[in-house]
Design a protein around this motif. Structure first.
Motif, short mmCIF file in Angstrom:
data_model
loop_
_atom_site.label_atom_id
_atom_site.label_comp_id
_atom_site.label_asym_id
_atom_site.label_seq_id
_atom_site.Cartn_x
_atom_site.Cartn_y
_atom_site.Cartn_z
N ALA A 92 11.05 -62.07 35.78
CA ALA A 92 11.03 -60.77 35.09
C ALA A 92 10.16 -60.79 33.84
O ALA A 92 10.50 -60.21 32.82
CB ALA A 92 12.44 -60.29 34.76
N LEU A 93 9.01 -61.48 33.92
CA LEU A 93 8.08 -61.44 32.79
C LEU A 93 7.46 -60.06 32.72
O LEU A 93 7.29 -59.40 33.74
CB LEU A 93 6.98 -62.49 32.98
N LEU A 94 7.12 -59.64 31.50
CA LEU A 94 6.48 -58.33 31.35
C LEU A 94 5.04 -58.46 31.79
O LEU A 94 4.27 -59.24 31.21
CB LEU A 94 6.57 -57.86 29.89
N THR A 95 4.67 -57.72 32.83
CA THR A 95 3.40 -58.00 33.49
C THR A 95 2.19 -57.55 32.68
O THR A 95 1.07 -57.97 32.97
CB THR A 95 3.36 -57.33 34.87
N ASP A 96 2.39 -56.70 31.66
CA ASP A 96 1.23 -56.27 30.89
C ASP A 96 0.98 -57.17 29.67
O ASP A 96 0.06 -56.91 28.90
CB ASP A 96 1.37 -54.80 30.47
N LEU A 97 1.80 -58.21 29.50
CA LEU A 97 1.61 -59.11 28.36
C LEU A 97 1.32 -60.52 28.87
O LEU A 97 1.80 -60.91 29.94
CB LEU A 97 2.88 -59.15 27.51
#
Lengths: 267, 259
Positions: A92-97
């Motif tokens: 669940a990493l933030l894909t835009d960062l």
């Protein structure tokens, strides 16, 4: 100070008409690694969400460090969550960062540390999981195992009391699996954490867990050290722990008589 | 449970949906103060929903204006009133076509993207992860996108309208030899700031709020599956388009009657 960080008593939870927990009692000792195991679909992840206050139980108490989670309002809940980390199955990493910003995310959201200090904290956490060199990569450039280690670095960014692991071993190759298994043990001991691992990978988790619970059909079916569970008197527990294909959980889905099914009335 | 007639169920579902989306809007509005403290988040989103929509708005605006110029000229010439072309082009764009067509394009270009982005964040547990990190996703993810959408729409509509009037000029004056002085002069004479420009901006602001609201609501409440995300995207475009057309009728009724 209480020896148990999490105390759950008489937990009832249902989703629609399906009963997920039907009177579960369990406690999670401080500073230890506790595994919660059970067949797929027993509500292991649901249990983590109940502990984190994302779901509310229908009945029962659920104390984390002395406070009953279902009683907390939004701000109380958020204060509690700042002291727990959760590792999701997908990472669940933030894909835009990028990796650095993902680990920095909770630090930036909850503290007003100067940039230089944020950088130090993030690089220290990434060093712990062995990915300091990867801090410029984007989430889509990471392998499954790396993504989970970055998520782990993010989960420990604010030095939590406790980490909840949701199926941390699913879909990893043997090397990544070994890395994650040892990492969980090492982080637990060096950072003085309390770890809760929800999994059905018996072999991996028994290597590092101090204590295990076995859940099935909304109840606790067994509890104890990994060794004592493997030698348990309960046939069901032994079947699960040793991965036997037949036992109290039958290999066959209930079906009419085999011969009659194939040959019809001639049988 | 006793069986209810289907029409009743549909009606109660619709009302429940309206209620939920209204509560969701209140939560977003509650999150706006914390967004204003971090304008960086909004600026990033204005780029995503506003600046990246510019091309389709510029091209469409120019062509709609050019078509208006052609059609208007052919009709007005029959009455010997080709000099009034500017008024026809400018008023139809300022009052109706600018806000409405921009709204429809905005729903298709930016609304669908917003719904898909938030829906995928839900499906990949990113929103859940934020909640577990004690970060409210409504404040961190939804509110900046909503505000950016609501702010971008009037600006896009203004650009659409301006280019439309320019498109009408290209066709009317440059190609069909309407007098340039008449074209601009008639616009200046007939179009008022209060009645035409301001009302048009107001319309586009309302459409911007409604489209962004529908998009973030659909995305945030989508089922966490690929089918759920696709359904959220589709409903965003369909519901937004219907809402724009319905609201436009009501707003026009309120703004432009009794003159």
């Amino acid at each position: 100070m209480d020896d148990n960080l999490v105390e759950i008593q008489g937990l009832h939870f249902r989703r629609g008409r399906q009963v997920i927990f039907d009177g579960v009692d369990l406690s999670i000792p401080r500073g230890k690694i506790t595994a919660i195991m059970g067949p797929s679909g027993t509500g292991k992840t649901t249990l983590l969400r109940l502990i984190g206050g994302q779901l509310r139980p229908d009945a029962g108490t659920l104390r984390v460090d002395g406070t009953n989670v279902p009683d907390l309002g939004r701000s109380g809940l958020y204060a509690l969550r700042r002291r727990m980390g959760m590792l999701f199955q997908s990472g669940a990493l933030l894909t835009d960062l990028n990796v650095f910003e993902n680990v920095a995310f909770p630090v930036r959201e909850h503290t007003k540390l100067p940039e230089a200090l944020v950088r130090d904290v993030v690089l220290m956490k990434l060093e712990l999981v062995g990915l300091r060199g990867a801090h410029r990569l984007m989430p889509e450039e990471l392998s499954g195992g790396m993504a989970r280690r970055v998520a782990l670095a993010r989960a420990i960014a604010l030095d939590p009391l406790m980490i909840l692991y949701d199926e941390p071993f699913v879909g990893l190759d043997p090397i990544s699996m070994g890395v994650v298994v040892r990492l969980i043990r090492r982080l637990n001991d060096t950072l003085g954490l309390t770890s809760v691992i929800v999994t059905h990978d018996v072999h991996e988790v028994t290597a590092i867990a101090d204590f295990c619970y076995l859940l099935s059909a909304g109840k606790v079916m067994g509890a104890g050290s990994p060794q004592s569970l493997a030698d348990s008197a309960s046939e069901w527990v032994r079947q699960f722990m040793n991965g036997l294909d037949d036992g109290p959980v039958p290999f066959h889905y209930p079906a009419p008589d085999y011969a009659r099914d194939l040959l019809g009335d001639a049988a | 449970m006793a069986q209810r007639p289907i029409s009743f169920t549909v009606l109660s579902d619709m009302l429940a949906g309206l209620g939920r989306s209204a509560l969701f809007l209140l939560r977003i509005l509650g999150g706006l103060p914390s967004v204003l403290v971090r304008p960086g988040l909004v600026i990033q989103q204005i780029y995503a929903v506003g600046v990246l929509s510019l091309i389709i708005i510029i091209v469409s605006g120019t062509f709609v204006g050019m078509v208006l110029g052609l059609q208007g000229y052919n009709t007005l010439r029959n009455f010997g009133a080709a000099e009034s072309l500017g008024v026809i082009v400018a008023l139809s764009l300022l009052r109706e076509l600018g806000p409405v067509v921009t709204g429809l394009l905005f729903a298709g270009r930016a609304g669908s993207a917003l719904a898909a982005e938030i829906g995928l964040m839900r499906a990949t547990e990113q929103l859940s992860a934020m909640e577990m990190m004690a970060v409210d996703p409504v404040r961190r993810v939804v509110a900046p996108r909503f505000l950016a959408g609501a702010l971008s729409m009037p600006l896009l509509s203004a650009i659409f309208t301006a280019l439309g009037i320019f498109g009408g000029y290209l066709v009317g004056v440059e190609m069909l030899n309407v007098d340039a002085g008449a074209y601009w002069g008639q616009i200046q004479n007939a179009a008022t700031f209060q009645d035409d420009v301001l009302n048009g901006i107001l319309k586009s602001l309302v459409f911007g709020v409604v489209v962004s609201w529908i998009a973030v609501y659909q995305g945030y409440h989508s089922q966490p599956t690929s089918e759920g995300v696709s359904r959220a995207t589709t409903s965003t475009v369909v519901i937004s388009s219907l809402a724009i057309l319905g609201l436009d009728f009501i707003l026009t009724g309120l703004m432009f009657t009794g003159e």
